[in-house]
Design an enzyme around this catalytic site. Sequence first.
Site, mmCIF file in Angstrom:
data_model
loop_
_atom_site.group_PDB
_atom_site.id
_atom_site.type_symbol
_atom_site.label_atom_id
_atom_site.label_comp_id
_atom_site.label_asym_id
_atom_site.label_seq_id
_atom_site.Cartn_x
_atom_site.Cartn_y
_atom_site.Cartn_z
ATOM 1 C CD GLU A 129 39.711 45.211 38.861
ATOM 2 O OE1 GLU A 129 40.288 45.940 39.688
ATOM 3 O OE2 GLU A 129 38.872 45.612 38.053
HETATM 4 N N1 IFG Z 1 41.230 48.351 37.191
HETATM 5 C C1 IFG Z 1 40.228 47.728 36.333
HETATM 6 C C2 IFG Z 1 39.598 48.639 35.289
HETATM 7 C C3 IFG Z 1 39.396 50.063 35.781
HETATM 8 C C4 IFG Z 1 40.711 50.587 36.332
HETATM 9 C C5 IFG Z 1 40.609 52.073 36.659
HETATM 10 C C6 IFG Z 1 42.071 46.825 34.990
HETATM 11 C C7 IFG Z 1 42.602 45.695 34.135
HETATM 12 C C8 IFG Z 1 41.095 49.772 37.532
HETATM 13 N N2 IFG Z 1 40.875 46.614 35.602
HETATM 14 O O1 IFG Z 1 42.696 47.853 35.083
HETATM 15 O O2 IFG Z 1 38.351 48.110 34.884
HETATM 16 O O3 IFG Z 1 38.372 50.114 36.743
HETATM 17 O O4 IFG Z 1 41.882 52.616 36.922
#
Ligand code: IFG
Length: 540
Positions: free
Chosen positions: A355
């Site tokens: 992200e």
């Molecule tokens: N995605 C983000 C996490 C967390 C997650 C919550 C990943 C690799 C959503 N990154 O999952 O930091 O915020 O469900």
Amino acid sequence: MNFTRGGCKTSSRMALLCSLATVQACSGPAAMRVVEETSAAEPVGVAAEPPDGGIVPLPLSTRAGSGRFTIGPDTEIQFTGGSAEVAWIAAHLAEFVPVDAATPRSTRVMPAGTRAAGAITLALDPALTSLGTEGYQLSITPDGLTASAPGPAGLFYAVQTVRQMLPADIEQISSLGRQALAATAIEDRPRFVWRGAMLDVSRHFLGPADVKRFIDMMALYKLNRLHLHLSDDQGWRIEIKSWPNLTARGGSSAVGGGPGGFYTQAQYADLVAYAAQRFITVVPEIDMPGHTNAALASYAELNCDGRARPLYTGMRVGFSSLCTTTESTYRFVDDVVREISALTPGPWFHIGGDEVKTLSAPSYAAFVERAQTIVRSHGKQMIGWDEIAGAALHPTTIVQYWRPNATARDAIRQGSSLILSPANKVYLDMKYSPATSLGLRWAGYVTVRTAYEWDPARLLAGASEASILGIEAPLWSETLVTLDDYEYMAFPRLAAVAEAAWSPQSERRWEDFRARLATHGARWSAMGINYYRSEEIPWR
Ligand code: IFG
């Protein structure tokens, strides 16, 4: 007097058992009877038949025998292969074997090599190579119980299987009558080598005692990897001696503005050792270049404009990034990876990589490749979330697949090994249903059946069984604050994930699994686990 296992209450008991076991270990093959003073007598009788076939994960092969083996106050536990590890496993089993309330018993050591009829034997047998490093054989006959394995991990897993054959109340330390186990022959070994869970201790901090409790729960289901998400926008959770502000400032808060917290390096090393004793390898993650606001708030020089960021206590993602054009960032990465790697016997270091919305693709890839060089220079193999596949990866680098609508095409093209964490199947911070107060729902609702009923080898086109290391279930903690919250979201779904990672696909059926799992609710209650009584399971 009963008190539940886990947590500090029983550590003195365990220490006693271990000290006895260690004494025995140096005398080579030994038999030991490890009992303790117990309080007033409780009726000694044959307990109810243990839950028939309630074993999770499902073993590779199970054959019923005839008759039963009775474990009672006079049952000896003997072990061969005399290592301290095996002695500890024997002492671990002794915690679950019924003890006699009638009279306090001292430790009895049988002469080396004497096999008493009716004994429990844990035997290392390096010749059992067909079982792999984690497999075991378990033979239960009216004459005795023998667990054999080529390595200590297999013996530990055999003990977890025996534990699940005994009634749930053995999970509380209380004197029990005789326990009868149905004669059985089991041969078992895991399908995948990577059977893991991830704890996000950054959004909300989880103290060392709670992490140890979670490790205990993982061990019961033969999970063997604990990924600790140690840093993110909202908190930095591990002491770095060369960058002290990371915890002094970066560790001082959490989602919602709570007090945060962090592990000293001694506490982290203690968690690593506690996990290793239960054959669980800790995988540390320092998320970079994104998800770094806690570090950016701690050191101005990590920001391209030279200004430290304010602490962040919200739940947005994607807004932060280390400054990839300043050398102080790479000195920071090198120091952090060096200090944590020195405390981590496991072969892996996870750099996150997820992200990142504020860098161009080339800048991101260049950072990942440089981080990869740093990780390897400290003797570790790199792991990253699936976005890292946009960079040139070393053949040993592992890609952790998480985005349901991604294809992992770049990872597959590069021939990377994969850890599967599909958010719409194993993200345990996803709500079970709209009625679940905790958790998120961006990847959809994840029922117990959703977490169970899938084939890892058929998830991604082009990702065959050989390229899949296994499965890992993340518990992100934006909405999870206490261990109770983690337990509520993890159980029963983590048991489903454990079976998906251990058991043969051809033998896995939802209806059979839910019937077996139905007997585990009583065990979780006895262990004090705050599990979700899902209506999908016919609890009994
Ligand atoms: N995605 C983000 C996490 C967390 C997650 C919550 C990943 C690799 C959503 N990154 O999952 O930091 O915020 O469900």
